[in-house]
Design a protein around this motif. Structure first.
Motif, short mmCIF file in Angstrom:
data_model
loop_
_atom_site.label_atom_id
_atom_site.label_comp_id
_atom_site.label_asym_id
_atom_site.label_seq_id
_atom_site.Cartn_x
_atom_site.Cartn_y
_atom_site.Cartn_z
N TRP A 221 0.84 -1.21 0.00
CA TRP A 221 0.00 0.00 0.00
C TRP A 221 0.87 1.25 0.00
CZ3 TRP A 221 -0.45 4.26 3.05
CH2 TRP A 221 -1.55 5.08 2.83
N ARG A 222 1.94 1.26 0.80
CA ARG A 222 2.81 2.44 0.85
C ARG A 222 3.49 2.69 -0.50
NH1 ARG A 222 6.34 2.50 6.35
NH2 ARG A 222 6.40 4.74 5.87
N ALA A 223 3.85 1.61 -1.16
CA ALA A 223 4.47 1.76 -2.48
C ALA A 223 3.50 2.35 -3.49
CB ALA A 223 4.99 0.41 -2.97
N GLN A 224 2.20 2.03 -3.33
CA GLN A 224 1.19 2.52 -4.27
C GLN A 224 0.70 3.92 -3.92
OE1 GLN A 224 -1.74 -0.56 -3.87
NE2 GLN A 224 -0.72 -1.95 -5.33
N ASN A 225 0.91 4.35 -2.67
CA ASN A 225 0.40 5.65 -2.20
C ASN A 225 1.51 6.44 -1.50
OD1 ASN A 225 -2.83 5.25 -2.44
ND2 ASN A 225 -1.90 3.34 -1.70
N PRO A 226 2.60 6.74 -2.20
CA PRO A 226 3.78 7.31 -1.54
C PRO A 226 3.57 8.70 -0.95
CG PRO A 226 4.03 7.37 -3.93
CD PRO A 226 2.81 6.55 -3.64
N THR A 227 2.59 9.46 -1.45
CA THR A 227 2.39 10.82 -0.95
C THR A 227 1.27 10.92 0.07
OG1 THR A 227 0.86 11.35 -2.76
CG2 THR A 227 3.21 11.78 -3.14
N HIS A 228 0.63 9.82 0.39
CA HIS A 228 -0.46 9.83 1.36
C HIS A 228 0.12 10.09 2.76
CE1 HIS A 228 -3.82 8.39 3.86
NE2 HIS A 228 -4.59 8.61 2.80
N PRO A 229 -0.61 10.81 3.63
CA PRO A 229 -0.10 11.09 4.98
C PRO A 229 0.31 9.83 5.74
CG PRO A 229 -2.04 12.42 4.55
CD PRO A 229 -1.89 11.51 3.37
N ALA A 230 -0.44 8.72 5.55
CA ALA A 230 -0.11 7.49 6.26
C ALA A 230 1.13 6.81 5.71
CB ALA A 230 -1.30 6.52 6.21
#
Length: 591
Positions: A221-230
């Motif tokens: 998930w982090r790899a797919q959403n690198p700019t998300h606050p989480a």
């Protein structure tokens, strides 16, 4: 001298009034702020000035100061003197926010939300940033307290757009706690933007069946959403998962009785537990090995733990016998982490290594209270069995119901069948009105909480109809449902709503279908025990997770599972209703 005093007083008044106002824009009006003055000074000057707007600003400032001083009763009195409709928009937003904060101090979230429904609040995005944050904060708190979890998360996401640094991090932690508490079905609902990212992260964590799978899902998930606050700052609770994932579980002891009165219950639990184990194997996982122990032959729990340690056991699942669970609960500590399949009495905190899980009727009583509250009901009658079991169920219902502001206006303890019809009449307090011979029911009872057998429910519902009280909704525990497919029995209970395990309501579940094909009795009322066995297996690898992440839930087949502070597993259940001889699933309680 007098002239000097008058000049000094005038200067003080001018300074005080100037300190009480800030101006976001001329059209929106000035905003009050708390000056360096006491509550009494503010109120004195509010009474002295002849300018209505300045007087209102001073009283709003005084209300704000009283709230900050935790003098909420005084704040209520002062705010009541402010003419809301005569204020300018910014002042109306400020006053509405104060009213909402006071309502929350009284634990009245619906009143808080009503205060924030003032038309002026639609212009919140034109207000100064600190007022926007304050208003969003109290609205988020009210939505959460009102059970509108997703809406509360959405409000905090909006609020987060204006935050930086530690306030932003703290708000993100709160967003995660809210989103992580949502059921999986709600997390699958498409949601755009930042909130959608939070929801997809929560769904990824919930969908994983092991700690390692959770870690992999988070990394992906982090790899797919690198700019998300989480992704930039992972929530603290998810960071803890990394520590838990480094401690794999390799061997479980299943401690159940093979003989005695509980043998048939034990068999259903064991079969459900092993079905989940085999499913994990078929899915290509590397599940722990299972070793069986017979609790009906135990002579000493201490001897058992010594043997289990020698056998390399890392987790004990069981015992089932309440007497043995009671013994474990009074130990200072246990040598091996244990998931007991029953509850000790009294609710006292046991050793840190002891967790307790069972099909507690108290869970269902609390579920009825939550559902009725979510449906907007506030007053209840209750019918429970005579005896200790009924007393426990009634207490659990009462505690949860009254904690949410509900009242109980009548209680009947079911005893002998021949007296049941009269007890129904006594509960609804039928009486003649005026000169009419037609009876009428009491109007202060909005629903009946029922804990009864199917046979009792078959008698109670028609009696309500006979007594002109058929319009009173009945919310029941699962005990009214025999799961035997008897449509005639179901028709006699038409309209009764009841909570039930997902196992018996969601018949399309693949594991349930496999188990019921091998053991047909799993499709009936015994299915609740098979479901508990399946969930005991799911819990075995996730006890540390639930302890470390108290906001987390596991969507099990005996209910949605969470852990309370005493390390007891609590269940929340879906709902159904008897409709024309059929069992009809109801929508989940809104969040």
């Amino acid at each position: 001298m007098i002239a000097c005093l008058r000049l000094f007083t005038a200067l003080c008044l001018a300074a005080l009034l100037a300190a009480c106002a800030s101006s976001p824009s001329s059209s929106l009006g000035e905003l009050p702020r708390t000056p360096d003055a006491s509550l009494e000074q503010l109120l004195q000057e509010a009474s002295a000035t002849k300018d209505p707007e300045k007087s209102a600003l001073l009283r709003l400032s005084a209300t704000d100061l009283a709230i900050r001083q935790h003098n909420n009763q005084r704040a209520e009195q002062i705010l009541a003197q402010v003419p809301l409709d005569q204020l300018k928009p910014a002042q109306q937003v400020f006053a509405s926010t104060l009213a909402a904060e006071l309502a929350m101090s009284r634990n009245q979230p619906k009143e808080a939300l009503a205060a924030l429904n003032h038309p002026s609040v639609s212009r919140l995005n034109e207000m100064p940033a600190d007022l926007q944050t304050r208003t969003h904060m109290v609205r988020a708190q009210a939505l959460e307290a009102d059970g509108q979890t997703l809406a509360a998360a959405r409000e905090r996401v909006t609020m987060g757009q204006g935050l930086t640094g530690e306030p932003a991090n703290s708000n993100n932690e709160d967003i995660w706690a809210l989103v992580a508490a949502l059921p999986a079905d709600q997390l699958r609902t498409p949601e755009p933007g930042v909130l959608g990212g939070w929801m997809s992260l929560a769904l990824a964590v919930k969908s994983a069946s092991s700690l390692q799978e959770q870690q992999d899902a988070i990394d992906q998930w982090r790899a797919q959403n690198p700019t998300h606050p989480a992704a930039i700052q992972l929530p603290a609770t998810l960071i803890k998962l990394k520590e838990l994932a480094s401690q794999p579980l390799t061997k479980i002891a299943l401690l159940l009785p093979q003989d005695g009165q509980l043998a048939s219950v034990s068999k259903a639990l064991r079969d459900g537990f092993m079905a989940a184990h085999y499913q994990a194997q078929q899915a290509g996982q590397n599940p722990p090995s299972i070793q069986f122990y017979d609790s009906s032959r135990l002579t000493s729990v201490d001897d058992f733990y010594r043997q289990a340690q020698a056998d390399g056991v890392q987790l004990v699942v069981g015992p089932l016998e309440k007497s043995l669970v009671k013994q474990l609960n009074v130990h200072q500590q246990l040598p091996i982490t244990t998931l007991a399949l029953n509850y000790s009495e009294g609710g006292a905190q046991g050793p840190a290594q002891l967790f307790q899980f069972g099909l507690a009727a108290e869970d269902e009583a609390r579920e009825v209270a939550r559902r009725a509250h979510a449906d907007g009901l506030t007053s209840a009658g209750a019918m429970v069995p005579q005896g200790e079991w009924g007393d426990r169920v009634l207490k659990a219902f009462r505690d949860e119901w009254e904690a949410n502001g509900g009242t109980i206006v009548g209680v009947e303890h079911i005893d002998k069948p021949v007296a049941l019809a009269q007890q129904v009449a006594d509960l609804v307090q039928l009486r003649k009105t005026g000169g009419s011979s037609q009876p009428s029911r009491r109007q202060d009872m909005q629903f009946i909480f029922l804990a009864a057998t199917p046979q009792q429910a078959q008698q109670i519902k028609p009696t309500l109809n006979y007594q002109y009280a058929g319009d009173i909704p009945v919310y029941a525990t699962s005990h009214v449902y025999s799961a035997n497919g008897d449509q005639n029995q179901y028709k006699d209970m038409n309209g009764i709503r009841f909570c039930e395990t997902p196992w018996l309501l969601d018949t399309a579940n693949p594991l349930r279908q496999q188990v019921a094909a091998q053991w047909p009795q799993a499709g009936g009322s015994l299915g609740r025990l098979y479901a508990m066995g399946v969930d005991a297996y799911q819990l075995s690898s996730r006890l540390g997770q639930l302890k470390a992440l108290p906001e987390n839930r596991i969507d099990g087949l005996s209910g949605s599972l969470s852990m309370d502070p005493t390390q007891r597993i609590e269940r929340q259940l879906p709902w159904a209703e008897f409709v024309n001889g059929q069992v009809q699933r109801l929508p989940d309680t809104p969040n």
